[in-house]
Write a protein that holds these residues in place. Structure first.
Motif, PDB file in Angstrom:
ATOM      1  N   GLY A  57     -39.694 -55.559  -5.110  1.00 22.76           N
ATOM      2  CA  GLY A  57     -38.691 -56.266  -5.365  1.00 22.76           C
ATOM      3  C   GLY A  57     -37.292 -55.520  -6.325  1.00 22.76           C
ATOM      4  N   ALA A  58     -37.541 -54.093  -5.529  1.00 27.76           N
ATOM      5  CA  ALA A  58     -35.761 -53.586  -6.410  1.00 27.76           C
ATOM      6  C   ALA A  58     -35.411 -53.199  -4.912  1.00 27.76           C
ATOM      7  CB  ALA A  58     -36.576 -51.925  -5.955  1.00 27.76           C
ATOM      8  N   ARG A  59     -33.833 -53.400  -5.599  1.00 29.70           N
ATOM      9  CA  ARG A  59     -32.588 -53.112  -4.243  1.00 29.70           C
ATOM     10  C   ARG A  59     -32.917 -52.276  -3.571  1.00 29.70           C
ATOM     11  NH1 ARG A  59     -29.190 -56.379  -8.547  1.00 29.70           N
ATOM     12  NH2 ARG A  59     -29.526 -54.347  -9.503  1.00 29.70           N
ATOM     13  N   VAL A  60     -33.142 -52.349  -2.231  1.00 30.83           N
ATOM     14  CA  VAL A  60     -32.931 -51.046  -1.354  1.00 30.83           C
ATOM     15  C   VAL A  60     -31.528 -50.474  -0.470  1.00 30.83           C
ATOM     16  CG1 VAL A  60     -34.023 -49.470   0.858  1.00 30.83           C
ATOM     17  CG2 VAL A  60     -35.324 -51.360  -0.774  1.00 30.83           C
ATOM     18  N   TRP A  61     -30.754 -48.950  -0.838  1.00 30.10           N
ATOM     19  CA  TRP A  61     -29.747 -48.706  -0.321  1.00 30.10           C
ATOM     20  C   TRP A  61     -30.202 -47.948   0.432  1.00 30.10           C
ATOM     21  CZ3 TRP A  61     -25.436 -50.843  -3.025  1.00 30.10           C
ATOM     22  CH2 TRP A  61     -25.753 -51.890  -3.927  1.00 30.10           C
ATOM     23  N   ALA A  62     -28.804 -47.108   1.096  1.00 31.14           N
ATOM     24  CA  ALA A  62     -28.757 -46.415   2.121  1.00 31.14           C
ATOM     25  C   ALA A  62     -27.424 -45.762   2.372  1.00 31.14           C
ATOM     26  CB  ALA A  62     -29.933 -46.267   3.627  1.00 31.14           C
ATOM     27  N   ALA A  63     -27.372 -44.018   2.914  1.00 31.20           N
ATOM     28  CA  ALA A  63     -26.131 -43.680   2.696  1.00 31.20           C
ATOM     29  C   ALA A  63     -26.179 -42.433   3.651  1.00 31.20           C
ATOM     30  CB  ALA A  63     -25.150 -43.310   1.911  1.00 31.20           C
ATOM     31  N   ARG A  64     -25.980 -41.691   5.133  1.00 27.73           N
ATOM     32  CA  ARG A  64     -26.075 -40.931   5.149  1.00 27.73           C
ATOM     33  C   ARG A  64     -24.502 -40.285   5.336  1.00 27.73           C
ATOM     34  NH1 ARG A  64     -28.032 -42.018  10.193  1.00 27.73           N
ATOM     35  NH2 ARG A  64     -29.852 -41.499   9.105  1.00 27.73           N
ATOM     36  N   GLY A  65     -24.562 -39.445   4.692  1.00 26.64           N
ATOM     37  CA  GLY A  65     -23.131 -38.256   5.292  1.00 26.64           C
ATOM     38  C   GLY A  65     -22.601 -38.343   6.478  1.00 26.64           C
ATOM     39  N   ALA A  66     -20.859 -38.012   7.357  1.00 26.86           N
ATOM     40  CA  ALA A  66     -20.325 -37.901   8.150  1.00 26.86           C
ATOM     41  C   ALA A  66     -21.176 -36.866   9.050  1.00 26.86           C
ATOM     42  CB  ALA A  66     -18.881 -38.306   8.464  1.00 26.86           C
ATOM     43  N   ASP A  67     -21.409 -35.799   8.049  1.00 21.95           N
ATOM     44  CA  ASP A  67     -21.523 -34.764   8.814  1.00 21.95           C
ATOM     45  C   ASP A  67     -23.041 -33.924   8.068  1.00 21.95           C
ATOM     46  OD1 ASP A  67     -21.071 -32.228   9.889  1.00 21.95           O
ATOM     47  OD2 ASP A  67     -20.701 -30.925   8.518  1.00 21.95           O
ATOM     48  N   ASP A  68     -23.889 -34.900   8.240  1.00 14.47           N
ATOM     49  CA  ASP A  68     -25.450 -34.626   8.100  1.00 14.47           C
ATOM     50  C   ASP A  68     -26.030 -34.629   9.514  1.00 14.47           C
ATOM     51  OD1 ASP A  68     -27.954 -35.061   6.655  1.00 14.47           O
ATOM     52  OD2 ASP A  68     -28.087 -36.155   5.898  1.00 14.47           O
ATOM     53  N   TRP A  69     -26.632 -33.675   9.653  1.00 11.92           N
ATOM     54  CA  TRP A  69     -27.611 -33.297  11.615  1.00 11.92           C
ATOM     55  C   TRP A  69     -28.935 -34.703  10.908  1.00 11.92           C
ATOM     56  CZ3 TRP A  69     -32.334 -32.618   9.511  1.00 11.92           C
ATOM     57  CH2 TRP A  69     -32.864 -32.032   8.372  1.00 11.92           C
ATOM     58  N   VAL A  70     -28.952 -34.957  10.112  1.00 14.36           N
ATOM     59  CA  VAL A  70     -30.840 -36.154   9.914  1.00 14.36           C
ATOM     60  C   VAL A  70     -30.455 -36.759  10.750  1.00 14.36           C
ATOM     61  CG1 VAL A  70     -29.907 -37.789   8.303  1.00 14.36           C
ATOM     62  CG2 VAL A  70     -32.108 -36.610   8.187  1.00 14.36           C
ATOM     63  N   ALA A  71     -28.816 -37.693  10.934  1.00 19.32           N
ATOM     64  CA  ALA A  71     -28.401 -38.421  12.836  1.00 19.32           C
ATOM     65  C   ALA A  71     -28.938 -38.064  12.945  1.00 19.32           C
ATOM     66  CB  ALA A  71     -26.941 -38.408  12.280  1.00 19.32           C
ATOM     67  N   HIS A  72     -29.184 -36.064  13.793  1.00 17.11           N
ATOM     68  CA  HIS A  72     -29.384 -37.021  15.154  1.00 17.11           C
ATOM     69  C   HIS A  72     -31.103 -36.320  15.061  1.00 17.11           C
ATOM     70  CE1 HIS A  72     -25.842 -35.390  15.817  1.00 17.11           C
ATOM     71  NE2 HIS A  72     -25.796 -34.472  15.055  1.00 17.11           N
ATOM     72  N   VAL A  73     -32.074 -36.783  13.948  1.00 13.48           N
ATOM     73  CA  VAL A  73     -33.502 -36.881  14.336  1.00 13.48           C
ATOM     74  C   VAL A  73     -34.266 -37.964  14.593  1.00 13.48           C
ATOM     75  CG1 VAL A  73     -35.483 -36.776  12.812  1.00 13.48           C
ATOM     76  CG2 VAL A  73     -33.920 -35.248  11.922  1.00 13.48           C
ATOM     77  N   PRO A  74     -34.742 -38.094  15.580  1.00 13.35           N
ATOM     78  CA  PRO A  74     -35.393 -39.133  16.762  1.00 13.35           C
ATOM     79  C   PRO A  74     -35.879 -40.122  15.696  1.00 13.35           C
ATOM     80  CG  PRO A  74     -35.890 -37.070  17.457  1.00 13.35           C
ATOM     81  CD  PRO A  74     -35.629 -36.548  16.027  1.00 13.35           C
ATOM     82  N   HIS A  75     -35.630 -41.652  15.240  1.00 16.71           N
ATOM     83  CA  HIS A  75     -36.359 -42.534  14.509  1.00 16.71           C
ATOM     84  C   HIS A  75     -37.623 -43.028  15.206  1.00 16.71           C
ATOM     85  CE1 HIS A  75     -33.657 -41.815  11.280  1.00 16.71           C
ATOM     86  NE2 HIS A  75     -32.800 -41.742  12.703  1.00 16.71           N
ATOM     87  N   VAL A  76     -38.632 -42.030  15.229  1.00 20.78           N
ATOM     88  CA  VAL A  76     -39.619 -42.546  16.274  1.00 20.78           C
ATOM     89  C   VAL A  76     -40.712 -42.441  14.989  1.00 20.78           C
ATOM     90  CG1 VAL A  76     -39.118 -42.283  18.184  1.00 20.78           C
ATOM     91  CG2 VAL A  76     -40.110 -40.539  17.332  1.00 20.78           C
ATOM     92  N   SER A  77     -41.916 -43.312  15.530  1.00 20.55           N
ATOM     93  CA  SER A  77     -43.228 -43.110  14.807  1.00 20.55           C
ATOM     94  C   SER A  77     -44.305 -43.517  15.252  1.00 20.55           C
ATOM     95  CB  SER A  77     -43.177 -43.820  13.232  1.00 20.55           C
ATOM     96  OG  SER A  77     -44.429 -43.762  12.404  1.00 20.55           O
TER      97      SER A  77
END
Length: 327
Positions: free
Chosen positions: A248-268
């Protein structure tokens, strides 16, 4: 039809290649974060159930335990660990929990927990341990300082730095799977229950989850009595959407422009009895979180003083949701 079939085949090959790379990394590099020998230390202090009336007793007992751990580490010629333990044993430190054994566990409070109206819980990611704790503490201190400066008159705040689980090494078998998060989730749920027991009056509680810590928060989220969950630098939560967190919580998300995690494949996918990968990108429209601005910072910059991300995280903790900025 042939074109669509070709796309599906290529997507399937890409997905298998990504999963193969994840598994290869897990198999080839599993020992990279485990070279340090076990650090001897006393068992954790035996504590009464946490409440406002037992809080000072818990702080004192855990400081005493940290002081004993410092003496033990010094006797084994581990000067760095001894220095960290001594710092945590200082009279000004408020430790809800402390365990100096192995990689270590610390739950530290900044502020007056028993009287707080707003509580932020920091959940760390990989490579966080007693050996790197001061870096984690610095993030908590930066947030607490910003909360004090930004809180409306009469609003009391507290920050809880929760190193309550064995975090994975950045390059290891565990960092690509949900295993450590599944072990950690019940402990995070227990912490939130403790905070509710200590802080009367129904304070607002926010989870601020960094990197692999967002996987921990994802596993703990269902039905958890928190108001906001903010995911920063997140590789995913182990779910496909914010709705799948069943919170029931509000869910927030953010990523810095220089964060390497942007290149992690989003698979499962399920492999060898565990889940490899963490699913949908939390800052994508498909995930459904409230995406906020994090500025130009990298993976370790979300709590950097003066940063866009720290300002927005502070607003989230304070419930100033209309003031949160977006890219």
């Amino acid at each position: 039809m042939g074109f669509a079939s070709g796309l599906r085949r290529r997507a399937g090959r890409w997905r298998r290649a990504v999963l193969a790379a994840l598994v290869t990394g897990a198999v080839v590099f599993p020992l990279s974060g485990a070279v340090r020998p076990e650090i001897p230390a006393p068992a954790p202090a035996s504590l009464a159930p946490l409440s406002a009336s037992t809080l000072a007793e818990a702080y004192a007992a855990n400081r005493a335990n940290a002081a004993e751990a410092a003496r033990t580490a010094a006797a084994h010629d581990d000067r760095d660990r001894a220095a960290t333990d001594r710092s945590l044993a200082a009279p000004a430190r408020h430790l809800l929990r402390f365990d100096g054994r192995g990689s270590g566990r610390v739950t530290e409070v900044l502020g007056d927990l028993a009287r707080a109206d707003r509580i932020a819980v920091l959940v760390p990611g990989s490579d966080t341990s007693l050996d790197t704790y001061e870096r984690f503490h610095a993030a908590a201190s930066a947030l607490y300082g910003q909360l004090v400066r930004q809180a409306p008159a009469g609003t009391r705040t507290a920050v809880v730095a929760w190193l309550g689980y064995e975090t994975p090494a950045t390059v290891s078998a565990t960092v690509t799977t949900t295993g450590r998060a599944e072990q950690a989730a019940p402990r995070l749920r227990a912490l939130v229950a403790d905070l509710r027991a200590v802080a009367g009056g129904g304070p607002r509680v926010s989870l601020l989850c960094h990197s692999y810590g967002s996987v921990v928060c994802g596993r703990a989220a269902a039905g958890l009595a928190v108001d906001d969950i903010a995911l920063v630098g997140s590789p995913g939560t182990g779910t496909d959407s914010a709705a799948a967190l069943h919170t029931g919580a509000r869910v927030w998300a953010a990523r810095g422009a220089d964060d390497w995690v942007a290149h992690v494949p989003h698979v499962s996918a399920g492999l060898f009895g565990t889940t490899v990968g963490f699913g949908t990108d939390p800052v994508s429209r498909a995930f459904g979180a409230r995406v906020f601005a994090a500025g130009d910072g990298g993976h370790s910059d979300y709590f950097k003083p003066g940063s866009t991300s720290l300002s927005n995280l502070t607003r989230i903790v304070l419930g100033q949701t209309k003031a949160v900025t977006h890219d």
